[in-house]
Design a protein around this motif. Structure first.
Motif, PDB file in Angstrom:
ATOM      1  N   UNK A 114      95.209  48.309 -21.391  1.00  0.00           N
ATOM      2  CA  UNK A 114      95.954  48.154 -22.630  1.00  0.00           C
ATOM      3  C   UNK A 114      95.959  46.710 -23.076  1.00  0.00           C
ATOM      4  N   UNK A 115      96.799  46.429 -24.056  1.00  0.00           N
ATOM      5  CA  UNK A 115      96.936  45.078 -24.586  1.00  0.00           C
ATOM      6  C   UNK A 115      98.295  44.517 -24.205  1.00  0.00           C
ATOM      7  N   UNK A 116      98.295  43.340 -23.620  1.00  0.00           N
ATOM      8  CA  UNK A 116      99.541  42.692 -23.209  1.00  0.00           C
ATOM      9  C   UNK A 116      99.493  41.217 -23.580  1.00  0.00           C
ATOM     10  N   UNK A 117     100.663  40.597 -23.587  1.00  0.00           N
ATOM     11  CA  UNK A 117     100.744  39.157 -23.797  1.00  0.00           C
ATOM     12  C   UNK A 117     100.497  38.429 -22.486  1.00  0.00           C
ATOM     13  N   UNK A 118     100.107  37.177 -22.563  1.00  0.00           N
ATOM     14  CA  UNK A 118      99.984  36.386 -21.327  1.00  0.00           C
ATOM     15  C   UNK A 118     101.287  36.430 -20.524  1.00  0.00           C
ATOM     16  N   UNK A 119     101.135  36.586 -19.222  1.00  0.00           N
ATOM     17  CA  UNK A 119     102.292  36.737 -18.361  1.00  0.00           C
ATOM     18  C   UNK A 119     102.698  38.177 -18.134  1.00  0.00           C
ATOM     19  N   UNK A 120     102.098  39.099 -18.885  1.00  0.00           N
ATOM     20  CA  UNK A 120     102.425  40.509 -18.750  1.00  0.00           C
ATOM     21  C   UNK A 120     101.800  41.160 -17.532  1.00  0.00           C
ATOM     22  N   UNK A 121     102.082  42.452 -17.373  1.00  0.00           N
ATOM     23  CA  UNK A 121     101.610  43.205 -16.217  1.00  0.00           C
ATOM     24  C   UNK A 121     101.003  44.525 -16.651  1.00  0.00           C
ATOM     25  N   UNK A 164      99.698  41.294 -12.305  1.00  0.00           N
ATOM     26  CA  UNK A 164     100.864  40.613 -12.859  1.00  0.00           C
ATOM     27  C   UNK A 164     100.437  39.225 -13.325  1.00  0.00           C
ATOM     28  N   UNK A 165     101.316  38.617 -14.118  1.00  0.00           N
ATOM     29  CA  UNK A 165     101.038  37.274 -14.634  1.00  0.00           C
ATOM     30  C   UNK A 165      99.631  37.198 -15.241  1.00  0.00           C
ATOM     31  N   UNK A 166      99.334  38.136 -16.097  1.00  0.00           N
ATOM     32  CA  UNK A 166      97.995  38.223 -16.679  1.00  0.00           C
ATOM     33  C   UNK A 166      97.705  37.037 -17.587  1.00  0.00           C
ATOM     34  N   UNK A 167      96.440  36.666 -17.615  1.00  0.00           N
ATOM     35  CA  UNK A 167      95.957  35.541 -18.406  1.00  0.00           C
ATOM     36  C   UNK A 167      94.915  36.025 -19.403  1.00  0.00           C
ATOM     37  N   UNK A 168      94.694  35.299 -20.470  1.00  0.00           N
ATOM     38  CA  UNK A 168      93.651  35.716 -21.426  1.00  0.00           C
ATOM     39  C   UNK A 168      92.287  35.890 -20.776  1.00  0.00           C
ATOM     40  N   UNK A 169      91.978  35.079 -19.780  1.00  0.00           N
ATOM     41  CA  UNK A 169      90.675  35.185 -19.125  1.00  0.00           C
ATOM     42  C   UNK A 169      90.543  36.429 -18.250  1.00  0.00           C
ATOM     43  N   UNK A 170      91.633  37.180 -18.070  1.00  0.00           N
ATOM     44  CA  UNK A 170      91.559  38.457 -17.359  1.00  0.00           C
ATOM     45  C   UNK A 170      91.086  39.584 -18.270  1.00  0.00           C
ATOM     46  N   UNK A 171      90.985  39.319 -19.548  1.00  0.00           N
ATOM     47  CA  UNK A 171      90.548  40.344 -20.499  1.00  0.00           C
ATOM     48  C   UNK A 171      89.133  40.792 -20.163  1.00  0.00           C
ATOM     49  N   UNK A 172      88.950  42.095 -20.045  1.00  0.00           N
ATOM     50  CA  UNK A 172      87.653  42.650 -19.668  1.00  0.00           C
ATOM     51  C   UNK A 172      87.783  44.163 -19.600  1.00  0.00           C
ATOM     52  N   UNK A 173      86.658  44.816 -19.414  1.00  0.00           N
ATOM     53  CA  UNK A 173      86.663  46.231 -19.044  1.00  0.00           C
ATOM     54  C   UNK A 173      86.649  46.282 -17.519  1.00  0.00           C
ATOM     55  N   UNK A 174      87.569  47.045 -16.958  1.00  0.00           N
ATOM     56  CA  UNK A 174      87.718  47.133 -15.508  1.00  0.00           C
ATOM     57  C   UNK A 174      87.155  48.468 -15.012  1.00  0.00           C
ATOM     58  N   UNK A 175      86.388  48.373 -13.931  1.00  0.00           N
ATOM     59  CA  UNK A 175      85.749  49.527 -13.319  1.00  0.00           C
ATOM     60  C   UNK A 175      86.098  49.578 -11.833  1.00  0.00           C
ATOM     61  N   UNK A 226      88.203  50.873 -18.077  1.00  0.00           N
ATOM     62  CA  UNK A 226      89.410  50.814 -18.896  1.00  0.00           C
ATOM     63  C   UNK A 226      89.573  49.383 -19.406  1.00  0.00           C
ATOM     64  N   UNK A 227      89.853  49.245 -20.696  1.00  0.00           N
ATOM     65  CA  UNK A 227      89.897  47.932 -21.338  1.00  0.00           C
ATOM     66  C   UNK A 227      91.253  47.257 -21.118  1.00  0.00           C
ATOM     67  N   UNK A 228      91.192  46.016 -20.693  1.00  0.00           N
ATOM     68  CA  UNK A 228      92.387  45.179 -20.574  1.00  0.00           C
ATOM     69  C   UNK A 228      92.230  44.004 -21.530  1.00  0.00           C
ATOM     70  N   UNK A 229      93.206  43.822 -22.387  1.00  0.00           N
ATOM     71  CA  UNK A 229      93.193  42.715 -23.342  1.00  0.00           C
ATOM     72  C   UNK A 229      94.482  41.915 -23.198  1.00  0.00           C
ATOM     73  N   UNK A 230      94.323  40.633 -22.952  1.00  0.00           N
ATOM     74  CA  UNK A 230      95.478  39.743 -22.786  1.00  0.00           C
ATOM     75  C   UNK A 230      95.400  38.681 -23.875  1.00  0.00           C
ATOM     76  N   UNK A 231      96.321  38.729 -24.806  1.00  0.00           N
ATOM     77  CA  UNK A 231      96.308  37.759 -25.892  1.00  0.00           C
ATOM     78  C   UNK A 231      97.711  37.594 -26.440  1.00  0.00           C
TER      79      UNK A 231
END
Length: 121
Positions: free
Chosen positions: A10-17, A83-94, A115-120
């Motif tokens: 999903x889409x979360x803000x930086x620092x999200x989980x 946890x503590x997600x960063x923008x650079x963690x954005x990617x498709x995860x397999x 599954x797509x992870x977007x951190x912004x």
């Protein structure tokens, strides 16, 4: 027929989980080491975390302390708690069932759609 299905992105803000799930069918779940990979457009897949059959875990340096890989063998499911997600963690995860030997994870041809992870912000 082997089926791998990743979910929970999903889409979360930086620092999200987020908690990602990987459900598997058609293969002996407990007979494999399991890995989570991620991929951004134009780049090779990057190994993020490994869960060995012994229960030991391995993590890529940038996620150590923030990501946790685990499994529920009763549900044939592997998880990646982030946890503590960063923008650079954005990617498709397999996820992938394979074998870990000599600091190398040997993948199998069993891939899901990711599954797509977007951190912004």
């Amino acid at each position: 027929q082997v089926q791998i299905v990743e979910s929970g992105g999903g889409s979360v803000h930086p620092g999200g989980s987020l908690r990602l799930s990987c459900s598997a069918s058609g293969l002996p779940f407990t007979g494999y080491d399991w890995a989570w990979y991620r991929q951004t457009q134009g780049k090779a897949r990057e190994l993020v975390a490994v869960l060995l059959t012994s229960g030991s875990t391995k993590y890529e340096d940038s996620v150590r302390g923030r990501f946790t890989i685990s499994r529920d063998s009763t549900k044939d499911t592997v998880y990646l708690q982030m946890v503590n997600l960063r923008p650079e963690d954005s990617a498709v995860y397999y996820c992938n069932p394979g074998a870990y030997h000599g600091n190398t994870f040997y993948v199998t041809d069993n891939w899901g759609k990711g599954t797509q992870v977007t951190v912004s912000s």
